[in-house]
Design a protein around this motif. Structure first.
Motif, PDB file in Angstrom:
ATOM      1  N   ILE A  86       0.033  10.781   7.806  1.00 62.20           N
ATOM      2  CA  ILE A  86       0.297   9.751   6.811  1.00 62.20           C
ATOM      3  C   ILE A  86      -1.020   9.424   6.116  1.00 62.20           C
ATOM      4  CG2 ILE A  86       1.175   7.428   6.387  1.00 62.20           C
ATOM      5  CD1 ILE A  86       3.285   9.379   7.441  1.00 62.20           C
ATOM      6  N   VAL A  87      -0.995   9.383   4.778  1.00 60.10           N
ATOM      7  CA  VAL A  87      -2.219   9.209   3.999  1.00 60.10           C
ATOM      8  C   VAL A  87      -2.044   8.082   2.981  1.00 60.10           C
ATOM      9  CG1 VAL A  87      -3.972  10.379   2.615  1.00 60.10           C
ATOM     10  CG2 VAL A  87      -2.501  11.727   4.154  1.00 60.10           C
ATOM     11  N   CYS A  88      -3.064   7.259   2.824  1.00 60.69           N
ATOM     12  CA  CYS A  88      -3.119   6.291   1.723  1.00 60.69           C
ATOM     13  C   CYS A  88      -4.521   6.331   1.130  1.00 60.69           C
ATOM     14  CB  CYS A  88      -2.741   4.889   2.177  1.00 60.69           C
ATOM     15  SG  CYS A  88      -3.812   4.167   3.438  1.00 60.69           S
ATOM     16  N   SER A  89      -4.643   5.873  -0.110  1.00 55.66           N
ATOM     17  CA  SER A  89      -5.888   6.085  -0.843  1.00 55.66           C
ATOM     18  C   SER A  89      -6.334   4.836  -1.581  1.00 55.66           C
ATOM     19  CB  SER A  89      -5.691   7.231  -1.839  1.00 55.66           C
ATOM     20  OG  SER A  89      -6.896   7.559  -2.482  1.00 55.66           O
ATOM     21  N   PHE A  90      -7.671   4.671  -1.687  1.00 60.35           N
ATOM     22  CA  PHE A  90      -8.290   3.553  -2.407  1.00 60.35           C
ATOM     23  C   PHE A  90      -9.455   4.094  -3.220  1.00 60.35           C
ATOM     24  CE2 PHE A  90      -6.363   2.030   1.462  1.00 60.35           C
ATOM     25  CZ  PHE A  90      -5.682   0.888   1.073  1.00 60.35           C
ATOM     26  N   GLY A  91      -9.856   3.322  -4.241  1.00 64.37           N
ATOM     27  CA  GLY A  91     -11.013   3.712  -5.034  1.00 64.37           C
ATOM     28  C   GLY A  91     -10.662   4.659  -6.164  1.00 64.37           C
ATOM     29  N   PRO A  92     -11.691   5.132  -6.896  1.00 65.03           N
ATOM     30  CA  PRO A  92     -11.472   5.993  -8.059  1.00 65.03           C
ATOM     31  C   PRO A  92     -10.822   7.318  -7.674  1.00 65.03           C
ATOM     32  CG  PRO A  92     -13.814   5.869  -7.509  1.00 65.03           C
ATOM     33  CD  PRO A  92     -13.133   4.850  -6.664  1.00 65.03           C
ATOM     34  N   ARG A  93      -9.736   7.666  -8.329  1.00 67.72           N
ATOM     35  CA  ARG A  93      -8.914   8.799  -7.918  1.00 67.72           C
ATOM     36  C   ARG A  93      -9.648  10.136  -7.965  1.00 67.72           C
ATOM     37  NH1 ARG A  93      -4.583   7.986  -5.068  1.00 67.72           N
ATOM     38  NH2 ARG A  93      -3.740   9.950  -5.846  1.00 67.72           N
TER      39      ARG A  93
ATOM     40  N   ILE B 224       0.852  -1.194   0.000  1.00 65.19           N
ATOM     41  CA  ILE B 224       0.000   0.000   0.000  1.00 65.19           C
ATOM     42  C   ILE B 224       0.886   1.241   0.000  1.00 65.19           C
ATOM     43  CG2 ILE B 224      -1.795   1.272   1.228  1.00 65.19           C
ATOM     44  CD1 ILE B 224      -2.490  -1.475   2.588  1.00 65.19           C
ATOM     45  N   ALA B 225       0.778   2.039  -1.038  1.00 65.41           N
ATOM     46  CA  ALA B 225       1.555   3.273  -1.130  1.00 65.41           C
ATOM     47  C   ALA B 225       0.962   4.335  -0.204  1.00 65.41           C
ATOM     48  CB  ALA B 225       1.569   3.785  -2.568  1.00 65.41           C
ATOM     49  N   SER B 226       1.817   5.146   0.406  1.00 67.93           N
ATOM     50  CA  SER B 226       1.352   6.227   1.269  1.00 67.93           C
ATOM     51  C   SER B 226       2.202   7.461   1.030  1.00 67.93           C
ATOM     52  CB  SER B 226       1.416   5.816   2.743  1.00 67.93           C
ATOM     53  OG  SER B 226       2.756   5.611   3.161  1.00 67.93           O
ATOM     54  N   TRP B 227       1.738   8.574   1.515  1.00 64.02           N
ATOM     55  CA  TRP B 227       2.504   9.814   1.422  1.00 64.02           C
ATOM     56  C   TRP B 227       2.282  10.641   2.677  1.00 64.02           C
ATOM     57  CZ3 TRP B 227      -1.861   8.654  -1.245  1.00 64.02           C
ATOM     58  CH2 TRP B 227      -2.959   9.513  -1.100  1.00 64.02           C
ATOM     59  N   GLU B 228       3.124  11.644   2.872  1.00 69.53           N
ATOM     60  CA  GLU B 228       3.075  12.484   4.060  1.00 69.53           C
ATOM     61  C   GLU B 228       2.470  13.851   3.755  1.00 69.53           C
ATOM     62  OE1 GLU B 228       7.015  12.927   5.528  1.00 69.53           O
ATOM     63  OE2 GLU B 228       7.141  10.885   6.327  1.00 69.53           O
ATOM     64  N   GLN B 229       1.703  14.340   4.689  1.00 73.77           N
ATOM     65  CA  GLN B 229       1.309  15.743   4.697  1.00 73.77           C
ATOM     66  C   GLN B 229       2.023  16.370   5.881  1.00 73.77           C
ATOM     67  OE1 GLN B 229      -2.674  16.690   5.996  1.00 73.77           O
ATOM     68  NE2 GLN B 229      -2.714  18.627   4.867  1.00 73.77           N
ATOM     69  N   THR B 230       3.004  17.217   5.632  1.00 71.28           N
ATOM     70  CA  THR B 230       3.816  17.792   6.703  1.00 71.28           C
ATOM     71  C   THR B 230       3.438  19.246   6.949  1.00 71.28           C
ATOM     72  OG1 THR B 230       5.569  18.436   5.162  1.00 71.28           O
ATOM     73  CG2 THR B 230       5.745  16.258   6.192  1.00 71.28           C
ATOM     74  N   TYR B 231       3.672  19.697   8.183  1.00 72.35           N
ATOM     75  CA  TYR B 231       3.457  21.103   8.531  1.00 72.35           C
ATOM     76  C   TYR B 231       4.314  21.448   9.735  1.00 72.35           C
ATOM     77  CZ  TYR B 231       0.138  19.262  12.049  1.00 72.35           C
ATOM     78  OH  TYR B 231      -0.451  18.589  13.089  1.00 72.35           O
ATOM     79  N   LEU B 232       4.499  22.729   9.959  1.00 74.24           N
ATOM     80  CA  LEU B 232       5.366  23.214  11.037  1.00 74.24           C
ATOM     81  C   LEU B 232       4.557  23.749  12.204  1.00 74.24           C
ATOM     82  CD1 LEU B 232       8.083  25.169   8.999  1.00 74.24           C
ATOM     83  CD2 LEU B 232       8.325  22.918  10.068  1.00 74.24           C
TER      84      LEU B 232
END
Length: 332
Positions: free
Chosen positions: A109-116, A92-100
Motif C-alpha cells: 500500500i502506497v501514499c504520497s506527499f510533496g512535489p509529484r 489520504i489517497a493510497s494505491w496498491e502495488q500488487t504481485y503474484l
C-alpha cells in the motif's frame, strides 16, 4: 649504563607515539561507526502524537483471527484494506502495488506527499508477521508509526523538497525474507526499472519496545558496550559502511524532532541485524537506505515469540520516534 638509559628512553618515546596514534585511530574508527552529531541546530517543531490511537491500532493489527503471514493471504489482504481505510479516513489517497507469488496475490500500500515530479524519499514498514505470532513490535509498531507519519504530513502540510512515498510492505518475514518475493524488493525493483531517482529510503523496523532495566541492551560485538548504552532506552539509526553522511543527517533530524536518546551505527552488512529489514532491498538496487529501529532481538526477547503483544510496548517513546521520523522527512 648511559647506553641502556638511552635505549629505554627511545623505547618509551616509541611506545608513547604508538599509543597516541593507536588512540587517534580508535577515535577515527569510532567516529565512522557511531556518527557523533555535535551540533543539532534548529529543527522541525514536534507535532502531537496520540498515544491512545497508537495503542488501539497496534492492538487491531496484533489481534487478527489468524497471523498475518504468507500462509494467510486473506489476513494480509484484510490488513492492507484496513491500512488503506485508515488513510482514507484522514483524507489520504493510497494505491496498491500488487504481485503474484505461487499464484497468490500480495500487495503493498502506497501514499504520497510533496512535489509529484521531484526526486523521491521512501519511508517504509512491513505489516506482515513471522510465523504464528501477534507481531506487536515486529512490525505492527512500524506499520502504525507509518500511518501516524502519514497523518502528520497530511495535517501539517510541510513544504517538502522531495516527493515522499510512504510504503506499507507485505512479505518481509521468512520464508520471503532475502528473496525477490519481499514486498520491498518488488517496490525497489519497480523504481529501478522505471529509472526513478531516490534521494534516500528510511525503514521503520520495530520502534515500540524499550526498557530502563540495567543490561537490557545487548550487542552483536561485546566491544560496542564501551560506546553504546547498556539500557534499552534509545532508538537507533542503522546504516552500512559508506553511508555516514546519510546516517548523520537522519540522526541529526531525529534528535531535533524528538525527546528520546538517538544513537547510530555504520557497520558491515555481515554483522547480524544490520540488514535485517526492508532497507536491504533498496541496497540491492543501488539506493541509499537506513533503518530506524529499537535493535530488535538485541533487546526485545519477545522477538518472533508469543510474547510480542501490545501490552509489552512503550507507546510514549514510540510516539517520540514517530515525531523524530516526521522531522527526518521534513529535513531532507
Amino acid at each position: 649504563m648511559a647506553h641502556n638509559k638511552t635505549k629505554v628512553l627511545v623505547l618509551n618515546r616509541l611506545f608513547a607515539r604508538n599509543t597516541f596514534f593507536a588512540t587517534v585511530a580508535v577515535f577515527i574508527i569510532l567516529g565512522f561507526v557511531t556518527n557523533p552529531v555535535l551540533f543539532y541546530g534548529q529543527g522541525t517543531a514536534a507535532p502531537a502524537v496520540d498515544t491512545a490511537r497508537l495503542r488501539a491500532e497496534v492492538s487491531w493489527l496484533a489481534n487478527t483471527p489468524f497471523p498475518r503471514n504468507v500462509d494467510h493471504p486473506e489476513l494480509l489482504d484484510s490488513a492492507a484494506r484496513w491500512i488503506a481505510a485508515q488513510l482514507k479516513q484522514d483524507g489520504i489517497a493510497s494505491w496498491e502495488q500488487t504481485y503474484l507469488v505461487n499464484g497468490k496475490t500480495y500487495r503493498n500500500i502506497v501514499c504520497s506527499f510533496g512535489p509529484r515530479t521531484a526526486k523521491r524519499v521512501i519511508v517504509g514498514a512491513h505489516y506482515d508477521v513471522c510465523g504464528d505470532q501477534a507481531g506487536a513490535d515486529d512490525n505492527a509498531s512500524g506499520t502504525v508509526g507509518l500511518l501516524e507519519l502519514a497523518r502528520l504530513l497530511k495535517k501539517n502540510n510541510p513544504a517538502l523538497k522531495y516527493r515522499t512515498d510512504l510504503v506499507f510492505y507485505t512479505l518481509e518475514e521468512p520464508p520471503s525474507y532475502d528473496t525477490p518475493d519481499m514486498g520491498s524488493f518488488r517496490h525497489a525493483k519497480s523504481l529501478r526499472d522505471s529509472s526513478i531517482e531516490v534521494k534516500a529510503m528510511v525503514c521503520l523496523e520495530m520502534i515500540g519496545y524499550f526498557s530502563d532495566k540495567p543490561k537490557s541492551q545487548q550487542y552483536p560485538v561485546g566491544l560496542l558496550k564501551l560506546f553504546y548504552p547498556t539500557k534499552a532506552d534509545y532508538i537507533a539509526v542503522v546504516g552500512k559502511l559508506g553511508q555516514g553522511a546519510l546516517v548523520r543527517k537522519v540522526k541529526r533530524n531525529m534528535q531535533r524532532g524528538c525527546a528520546i536518546n538517538v544513537r547510530s551505527i555504520n557497520a558491515p552488512k555481515f554483522i547480524p541485524g544490520i540488514d535485517f529489514s526492508d532497507h536491504r532491498s533498496y541496497w540491492n538496487f543501488g539506493y541509499e537506505a537506513v533503518m530506524i529501529t529499537n535493535t530488535a532481538f538485541y533487546r526485545n526477547k519477545n522477538y518472533h515469540q508469543p510474547g510480542d503483544v501490545p501490552a509489552s510496548l512503550d507507546y510514549g517513546r514510540m510516539a517520540e520516534v514517530i515525531k523524530g521520523a516526521y522531522a527526518v522527512v521534513c529535513g531532507f
